[in-house]
Design an enzyme around this catalytic site. Structure first.
Site, PDB file in Angstrom:
ATOM      1  N   GLU A 174     -10.675  29.211 -50.836  1.00 43.65           N
ATOM      2  CA  GLU A 174     -12.104  29.521 -50.249  1.00 43.65           C
ATOM      3  C   GLU A 174     -12.607  30.799 -49.929  1.00 43.65           C
ATOM      4  O   GLU A 174     -13.584  31.239 -50.057  1.00 43.65           O
ATOM      5  CB  GLU A 174     -12.523  28.408 -49.329  1.00 43.65           C
ATOM      6  CG  GLU A 174     -12.381  26.767 -49.795  1.00 43.65           C
ATOM      7  CD  GLU A 174     -12.397  25.828 -48.652  1.00 43.65           C
ATOM      8  OE1 GLU A 174     -13.373  25.545 -48.037  1.00 43.65           O
ATOM      9  OE2 GLU A 174     -11.135  25.633 -48.024  1.00 43.65           O
ATOM     10  N   HIS A 222     -21.129  22.306 -68.109  1.00 44.10           N
ATOM     11  CA  HIS A 222     -21.926  21.649 -66.964  1.00 44.10           C
ATOM     12  C   HIS A 222     -21.005  20.975 -66.154  1.00 44.10           C
ATOM     13  O   HIS A 222     -21.729  19.986 -65.559  1.00 44.10           O
ATOM     14  CB  HIS A 222     -23.081  20.734 -67.667  1.00 44.10           C
ATOM     15  CG  HIS A 222     -23.783  21.317 -68.697  1.00 44.10           C
ATOM     16  ND1 HIS A 222     -24.965  22.104 -68.834  1.00 44.10           N
ATOM     17  CD2 HIS A 222     -23.498  21.392 -70.271  1.00 44.10           C
ATOM     18  CE1 HIS A 222     -25.356  22.616 -69.986  1.00 44.10           C
ATOM     19  NE2 HIS A 222     -24.633  21.967 -70.759  1.00 44.10           N
ATOM     20  N   LYS A 282      -5.656  15.820 -44.059  1.00 42.29           N
ATOM     21  CA  LYS A 282      -6.280  16.844 -45.131  1.00 42.29           C
ATOM     22  C   LYS A 282      -5.349  18.072 -45.444  1.00 42.29           C
ATOM     23  O   LYS A 282      -4.350  18.447 -44.727  1.00 42.29           O
ATOM     24  CB  LYS A 282      -7.544  17.564 -44.165  1.00 42.29           C
ATOM     25  CG  LYS A 282      -8.460  16.666 -43.899  1.00 42.29           C
ATOM     26  CD  LYS A 282      -9.514  17.021 -44.974  1.00 42.29           C
ATOM     27  CE  LYS A 282     -10.461  18.045 -44.945  1.00 42.29           C
ATOM     28  NZ  LYS A 282     -11.383  17.893 -45.760  1.00 42.29           N
ATOM     29  N   SER A 316      -6.201  20.217 -40.875  1.00 40.29           N
ATOM     30  CA  SER A 316      -7.101  19.895 -40.033  1.00 40.29           C
ATOM     31  C   SER A 316      -6.839  19.600 -38.758  1.00 40.29           C
ATOM     32  O   SER A 316      -5.687  18.734 -38.666  1.00 40.29           O
ATOM     33  CB  SER A 316      -8.101  18.743 -40.595  1.00 40.29           C
ATOM     34  OG  SER A 316      -9.014  18.314 -39.641  1.00 40.29           O
TER      35      SER A 316
END
Ligand code: ARG
Length: 456
Positions: free
Chosen positions: A287, A153, A280, A274
């Site tokens: 992704e 979980h 970043k 970024s």
């Protein structure tokens, strides 16, 4: 190629919807290999004169050279790769070219071309899957004892090792490879010679063309040969499952590289910045692997949907079989390469992992097991007692091991100081020696076994 019965050519929009050359040109090498095998067999069987067969073979090799060199002109008016090749062949060798299509139809021709392409691609994917497994197993061997939190979980569950976690993916990829290998076995029958749908009256030798093209045997039913695409569906299903595995791993890389987790770091080579936020370091490759999985799964659903209502045998709907398969299998190949790159690139952070492994009362099960083993308590009761100890620690905002013996005994008076011994995360993973468990010695042995199996 089929103008005899027609007075005028197709409407512009007819040509546009009908043409597949923009994508099926990818089958050029397979189409020519199939034609070479077919014409050699026709000559051997005396269906085509040796001189004509030689001219055709020479011409086909010339066409192949032109396509490889990029000098071939593909024409949409010629619809597909089969007619583009044959038309150029006629320009090169003259009327003899017209004998190539004896005892053959584009229906069996496209079926054989597509099988050959899917087969070649499965072989290439298998090497890539094994490459990723090898990269993971090498890492797993190095990180066999590196403690990290195991989750259920996405909540801290029990400590495991990083090597054990990586080997979970090696197992999944092993089954992915098995699915591709199984699909290849069923794919490897040759539809050439089924002709349009009914077979042919010419004395062809289907076993000869099957062997020449590396198939195990000819397909046994001519209708089935031109009507089904289950070989492509199986490859897509295997690809969709494998992409789903990669997507889950990619998701974990996304999580692990956040400052909040900080379990691993990707180098600059696998991070992006970024344009507005200077701090970043984004894991774009991971992704994208996660995102591209949608296309692979979509291709499977797409082709299942194309096929589901088709009466036997061939319908032009089936021309829609190719783009999704090309895209899905090439996308999987790219994802496998990207994941292999990230596995080789990443730097684990053992301190962060170990600290996280110790948080969240992850060794509570070890304490419950101690109560069972040492005090002979039934597990359900031990679970309850440990739960009360965790609640006590939680009230104080403290870790289990920072409770005192008096604290533990306030819940269960028979507990002795020995119980503290099982609260450490290292001790916890070392104790999981059951087959397939996370004990570092197990993980090391499993990693070694995989590396031996994978070779190289
Ligand atoms: N371009 C076609 C395809 O991809 C080849 C088969 C055409 N057969 C036919 N009967 N029109 O399926």
């Amino acid at each position: 190629m089929w103008g005899g019965r027609f007075a005028v050519g197709p409407a512009k929009i007819m040509e546009e919807i009908n043409a597949s050359i923009d994508f099926d040109r990818k089958l050029a090498a397979q189409d020519i290999a199939g034609s070479l095998a077919h014409v050699a067999m026709l000559a051997q069987q005396g269906v085509v004169e040796a001189a004509d067969a030689e001219a055709i073979a020479r011409g086909l090799n010339e066409v192949k050279g032109e396509i490889e060199a990029g000098t071939f002109t593909f024409s949409r008016a010629l619809e597909d790769i089969h007619m583009n090749v044959e038309s150029r062949l006629a320009e090169i060798v003259g009327p003899a070219a017209g004998r190539l299509h004896t005892a053959r139809s584009r229906n069996d021709q496209v079926a054989v071309d597509f099988r050959l392409w899917v087969r070649d691609t499965i072989d290439a994917l298998l090497l890539q899957v094994e490459g990723l497994q090898r990269a993971l197993a090498l890492r797993a061997r190095d990180c066999a004892g590196m403690v990290m939190p195991g989750f259920t979980h996405l909540q801290s569950a029990q400590p495991v090792t990083f090597g054990h976690h990586l080997l979970a993916y090696v197992e999944m990829l092993g089954r992915d490879a098995g699915r591709f290998r199984d699909a290849r076995v069923r794919l490897n029958e040759c539809p050439l010679g089924a002709a349009a749908l009914a077979g042919t009256s010419f004395p062809i030798d289907r076993a000869a063309t099957a062997t020449a093209l590396g198939f195990d045997r000819p397909t046994a039913n001519s209708l089935d040969s031109v009507a089904d695409r289950d070989f492509a569906l199986e490859a897509l299903a295997a690809a969709a499952i494998s992409a789903t595995h990669l997507s889950r791993f990619a998701e974990e890389i996304v999580l692990w590289t956040t400052p909040q987790f900080g379990f691993v770091r990707l180098s600059d080579a696998f991070s992006t910045g970024s344009s507005i936020m200077p701090q970043k370091r984004n894991p774009d490759a991971a992704e994208l692997v996660r995102g591209k999985t949608g296309r692979v799964v979509g291709a499977l659903i797409g082709l299942l949907t194309v096929m589901k209502g088709l009466p036997l045998a061939y319908s032009k709907d089936m021309q829609e079989d190719k783009e999704g398969v090309f895209d899905a299998l090439e996308t999987l190949s790219l994802c496998l390469a990207a994941m292999t790159g990230m596995v080789e690139d990443l730097t684990p952070n053992p301190e962060r992992m170990k600290a996280a492994a110790g948080s969240g009362y992850a060794t509570a099960t070890d304490l419950a097991d101690w109560l069972v083993r040492t005090l002979k308590m039934p597990f359900r009761e031990a679970h309850h007692v440990t739960g009360r100890i965790v609640a006590l620690a939680s009230e104080r905002g403290a870790a289990l091991e920072s409770l005192t013996l008096a604290d533990l005994q306030s819940v269960e008076k028979q507990i002795t100081a020995e119980a503290f011994g099982v609260l450490g995360v290292e001790r916890s993973v070392e104790s999981r020696t059951s087959y397939g468990g996370t004990a570092p010695a197990n993980v090391r042995a499993q990693a070694e076994a995989w590396l031996t199996r994978l070779g190289g």
